[in-house]
Scaffold this motif. Structure first.
Motif, PDB file in Angstrom:
ATOM      1  N   SER A 148      16.145 -17.808  19.808  1.00  0.00           N
ATOM      2  CA  SER A 148      16.084 -16.534  19.116  1.00  0.00           C
ATOM      3  C   SER A 148      17.326 -16.367  18.242  1.00  0.00           C
ATOM      4  O   SER A 148      18.409 -16.837  18.574  1.00  0.00           O
ATOM      5  CB  SER A 148      15.952 -15.386  20.110  1.00  0.00           C
ATOM      6  OG  SER A 148      17.141 -15.219  20.828  1.00  0.00           O
ATOM      7  N   LEU A 149      17.112 -15.686  17.138  1.00  0.00           N
ATOM      8  CA  LEU A 149      18.170 -15.450  16.165  1.00  0.00           C
ATOM      9  C   LEU A 149      18.886 -14.154  16.508  1.00  0.00           C
ATOM     10  O   LEU A 149      18.262 -13.094  16.593  1.00  0.00           O
ATOM     11  CB  LEU A 149      17.561 -15.367  14.763  1.00  0.00           C
ATOM     12  CG  LEU A 149      18.523 -15.152  13.612  1.00  0.00           C
ATOM     13  CD1 LEU A 149      19.351 -16.412  13.376  1.00  0.00           C
ATOM     14  CD2 LEU A 149      17.745 -14.791  12.350  1.00  0.00           C
ATOM     15  N   GLU A 150      20.186 -14.246  16.710  1.00  0.00           N
ATOM     16  CA  GLU A 150      21.023 -13.075  16.945  1.00  0.00           C
ATOM     17  C   GLU A 150      21.684 -12.713  15.624  1.00  0.00           C
ATOM     18  O   GLU A 150      22.255 -13.576  14.949  1.00  0.00           O
ATOM     19  CB  GLU A 150      22.085 -13.415  17.996  1.00  0.00           C
ATOM     20  CG  GLU A 150      23.058 -12.299  18.265  1.00  0.00           C
ATOM     21  CD  GLU A 150      24.193 -12.702  19.192  1.00  0.00           C
ATOM     22  OE1 GLU A 150      24.956 -11.808  19.589  1.00  0.00           O
ATOM     23  OE2 GLU A 150      24.343 -13.906  19.503  1.00  0.00           O
ATOM     24  N   GLY A 195      21.891 -16.478   2.783  1.00  0.00           N
ATOM     25  CA  GLY A 195      21.994 -17.928   2.697  1.00  0.00           C
ATOM     26  C   GLY A 195      21.795 -18.542   4.068  1.00  0.00           C
ATOM     27  O   GLY A 195      22.173 -17.940   5.084  1.00  0.00           O
ATOM     28  N   VAL A 196      21.195 -19.720   4.104  1.00  0.00           N
ATOM     29  CA  VAL A 196      20.944 -20.444   5.346  1.00  0.00           C
ATOM     30  C   VAL A 196      21.456 -21.869   5.180  1.00  0.00           C
ATOM     31  O   VAL A 196      21.246 -22.496   4.134  1.00  0.00           O
ATOM     32  CB  VAL A 196      19.433 -20.453   5.695  1.00  0.00           C
ATOM     33  CG1 VAL A 196      19.153 -21.315   6.917  1.00  0.00           C
ATOM     34  CG2 VAL A 196      18.937 -19.031   5.925  1.00  0.00           C
ATOM     35  N   ARG A 197      22.114 -22.370   6.212  1.00  0.00           N
ATOM     36  CA  ARG A 197      22.623 -23.747   6.191  1.00  0.00           C
ATOM     37  C   ARG A 197      21.459 -24.722   6.004  1.00  0.00           C
ATOM     38  O   ARG A 197      20.373 -24.531   6.567  1.00  0.00           O
ATOM     39  CB  ARG A 197      23.345 -24.048   7.490  1.00  0.00           C
ATOM     40  CG  ARG A 197      24.600 -23.233   7.676  1.00  0.00           C
ATOM     41  CD  ARG A 197      25.188 -23.403   9.039  1.00  0.00           C
ATOM     42  NE  ARG A 197      25.864 -24.693   9.167  1.00  0.00           N
ATOM     43  CZ  ARG A 197      26.590 -25.032  10.224  1.00  0.00           C
ATOM     44  NH1 ARG A 197      26.728 -24.199  11.243  1.00  0.00           N
ATOM     45  NH2 ARG A 197      27.176 -26.203  10.262  1.00  0.00           N
ATOM     46  N   TYR A 231      19.126 -25.831   8.810  1.00  0.00           N
ATOM     47  CA  TYR A 231      18.387 -24.807   9.527  1.00  0.00           C
ATOM     48  C   TYR A 231      17.325 -24.129   8.663  1.00  0.00           C
ATOM     49  O   TYR A 231      16.747 -23.125   9.065  1.00  0.00           O
ATOM     50  CB  TYR A 231      19.365 -23.771  10.106  1.00  0.00           C
ATOM     51  CG  TYR A 231      20.280 -24.410  11.109  1.00  0.00           C
ATOM     52  CD1 TYR A 231      19.883 -24.564  12.429  1.00  0.00           C
ATOM     53  CD2 TYR A 231      21.520 -24.926  10.722  1.00  0.00           C
ATOM     54  CE1 TYR A 231      20.699 -25.190  13.349  1.00  0.00           C
ATOM     55  CE2 TYR A 231      22.340 -25.550  11.636  1.00  0.00           C
ATOM     56  CZ  TYR A 231      21.921 -25.685  12.940  1.00  0.00           C
ATOM     57  OH  TYR A 231      22.723 -26.318  13.853  1.00  0.00           O
ATOM     58  N   ARG A 232      17.040 -24.705   7.517  1.00  0.00           N
ATOM     59  CA  ARG A 232      16.022 -24.144   6.633  1.00  0.00           C
ATOM     60  C   ARG A 232      14.623 -24.519   7.126  1.00  0.00           C
ATOM     61  O   ARG A 232      14.456 -25.450   7.890  1.00  0.00           O
ATOM     62  CB  ARG A 232      16.245 -24.640   5.206  1.00  0.00           C
ATOM     63  CG  ARG A 232      17.534 -24.064   4.630  1.00  0.00           C
ATOM     64  CD  ARG A 232      17.820 -24.552   3.254  1.00  0.00           C
ATOM     65  NE  ARG A 232      19.105 -23.983   2.821  1.00  0.00           N
ATOM     66  CZ  ARG A 232      19.834 -24.474   1.854  1.00  0.00           C
ATOM     67  NH1 ARG A 232      19.430 -25.538   1.178  1.00  0.00           N
ATOM     68  NH2 ARG A 232      20.970 -23.904   1.534  1.00  0.00           N
ATOM     69  N   ARG A 233      13.654 -23.756   6.658  1.00  0.00           N
ATOM     70  CA  ARG A 233      12.231 -23.974   6.974  1.00  0.00           C
ATOM     71  C   ARG A 233      11.939 -23.755   8.462  1.00  0.00           C
ATOM     72  O   ARG A 233      11.066 -24.387   9.031  1.00  0.00           O
ATOM     73  CB  ARG A 233      11.763 -25.339   6.495  1.00  0.00           C
ATOM     74  CG  ARG A 233      11.995 -25.534   4.987  1.00  0.00           C
ATOM     75  CD  ARG A 233      11.357 -26.759   4.421  1.00  0.00           C
ATOM     76  NE  ARG A 233       9.916 -26.795   4.587  1.00  0.00           N
ATOM     77  CZ  ARG A 233       9.013 -26.145   3.841  1.00  0.00           C
ATOM     78  NH1 ARG A 233       9.417 -25.367   2.875  1.00  0.00           N
ATOM     79  NH2 ARG A 233       7.733 -26.288   4.075  1.00  0.00           N
ATOM     80  N   ARG A 234      12.722 -22.855   9.058  1.00  0.00           N
ATOM     81  CA  ARG A 234      12.514 -22.496  10.471  1.00  0.00           C
ATOM     82  C   ARG A 234      12.313 -20.991  10.647  1.00  0.00           C
ATOM     83  O   ARG A 234      12.303 -20.503  11.764  1.00  0.00           O
ATOM     84  CB  ARG A 234      13.710 -22.936  11.314  1.00  0.00           C
ATOM     85  CG  ARG A 234      13.960 -24.427  11.291  1.00  0.00           C
ATOM     86  CD  ARG A 234      15.100 -24.772  12.204  1.00  0.00           C
ATOM     87  NE  ARG A 234      15.547 -26.144  12.009  1.00  0.00           N
ATOM     88  CZ  ARG A 234      16.415 -26.738  12.791  1.00  0.00           C
ATOM     89  NH1 ARG A 234      16.927 -26.107  13.828  1.00  0.00           N
ATOM     90  NH2 ARG A 234      16.783 -27.976  12.548  1.00  0.00           N
ATOM     91  N   GLY A 235      12.228 -20.272   9.533  1.00  0.00           N
ATOM     92  CA  GLY A 235      12.019 -18.825   9.592  1.00  0.00           C
ATOM     93  C   GLY A 235      13.292 -17.999   9.592  1.00  0.00           C
ATOM     94  O   GLY A 235      13.223 -16.766   9.599  1.00  0.00           O
ATOM     95  N   TYR A 236      14.451 -18.642   9.572  1.00  0.00           N
ATOM     96  CA  TYR A 236      15.706 -17.890   9.626  1.00  0.00           C
ATOM     97  C   TYR A 236      15.950 -17.091   8.350  1.00  0.00           C
ATOM     98  O   TYR A 236      16.421 -15.950   8.411  1.00  0.00           O
ATOM     99  CB  TYR A 236      16.892 -18.808   9.917  1.00  0.00           C
ATOM    100  CG  TYR A 236      16.785 -19.515  11.240  1.00  0.00           C
ATOM    101  CD1 TYR A 236      16.384 -18.845  12.395  1.00  0.00           C
ATOM    102  CD2 TYR A 236      17.075 -20.866  11.355  1.00  0.00           C
ATOM    103  CE1 TYR A 236      16.276 -19.488  13.616  1.00  0.00           C
ATOM    104  CE2 TYR A 236      16.980 -21.530  12.573  1.00  0.00           C
ATOM    105  CZ  TYR A 236      16.576 -20.836  13.695  1.00  0.00           C
ATOM    106  OH  TYR A 236      16.470 -21.485  14.904  1.00  0.00           O
ATOM    107  N   ALA A 237      15.639 -17.657   7.198  1.00  0.00           N
ATOM    108  CA  ALA A 237      15.832 -16.925   5.941  1.00  0.00           C
ATOM    109  C   ALA A 237      14.962 -15.676   5.909  1.00  0.00           C
ATOM    110  O   ALA A 237      15.420 -14.602   5.502  1.00  0.00           O
ATOM    111  CB  ALA A 237      15.529 -17.827   4.748  1.00  0.00           C
TER     112      ALA A 237
END
Length: 171
Positions: free
Chosen positions: A2-4, A98-100, A103-109
């Protein structure tokens, strides 16, 4: 995983510095006003003051940064500017992220961008202006989603007029 979403802490120094170095290769300043020679705790104190609007350089506006952290790893950031200058109305807008690369294409952006409008509303901004470069198709798709109430693209030249305005108020 999970993203904090949170502010940077003392134990984020290594990951945040690594993210800054990785994204610098893409001409993206992950850590605002970063000075690699400055002690991490001093940087955090200084950036906290600046983001609140204390001792800001001319043309810079107060902002809120939330950093995305997964299992202790800093993976990205969303920034919400508390007001716009003429320049930010043309390129930048209220919300940036911005996303490193790893870690892209994982839904974080999408998650980071999705958090931006709520932060903007906390500062009396509604709708928030989200902008992206016209050659960044993934960002355009995210920006035009329901999370972004108002979005524009800009041409690669920052002096060109914005295009693709959707639901954006003028001044």
């Amino acid at each position: 995983m999970s993203l904090e979403l949170r502010a940077l802490r003392a134990d984020d120094a290594g990951g945040a510095r690594a993210a800054h170095a990785e994204l610098a290769a893409e001409d993206f300043a992950f850590l605002p006003f970063f000075d690699a020679e400055e002690a991490w705790d001093a940087y955090l104190a200084r950036i906290t003051r600046l983001s609140r609007g204390e001792d800001l350089p001319p043309g810079i506006v107060p902002w809120t940064d939330l950093y995305g952290v997964v299992d202790g790893v800093v993976v990205g950031r969303v920034s919400v500017r508390h007001r716009l200058t003429e320049s930010l109305e043309r390129v930048g807008g209220h919300i940036g992220y911005g996303v490193r690369p790893a870690y892209r294409r994982r839904g974080y952006a999408t998650a980071l961008l999705g958090a931006g409008p709520a932060v903007a509303r906390e500062h009396g901004i509604d709708p928030a202006l989200v902008m992206c470069d016209d050659n960044n198709n993934p960002a355009q798709q995210r920006s035009s989603s329901a999370a972004a109430e108002c979005w524009r693209t800009w041409r690669t030249s920052p002096t060109a007029d914005p295009s693709g305005a959707t639901g954006c108020p003028t001044r």
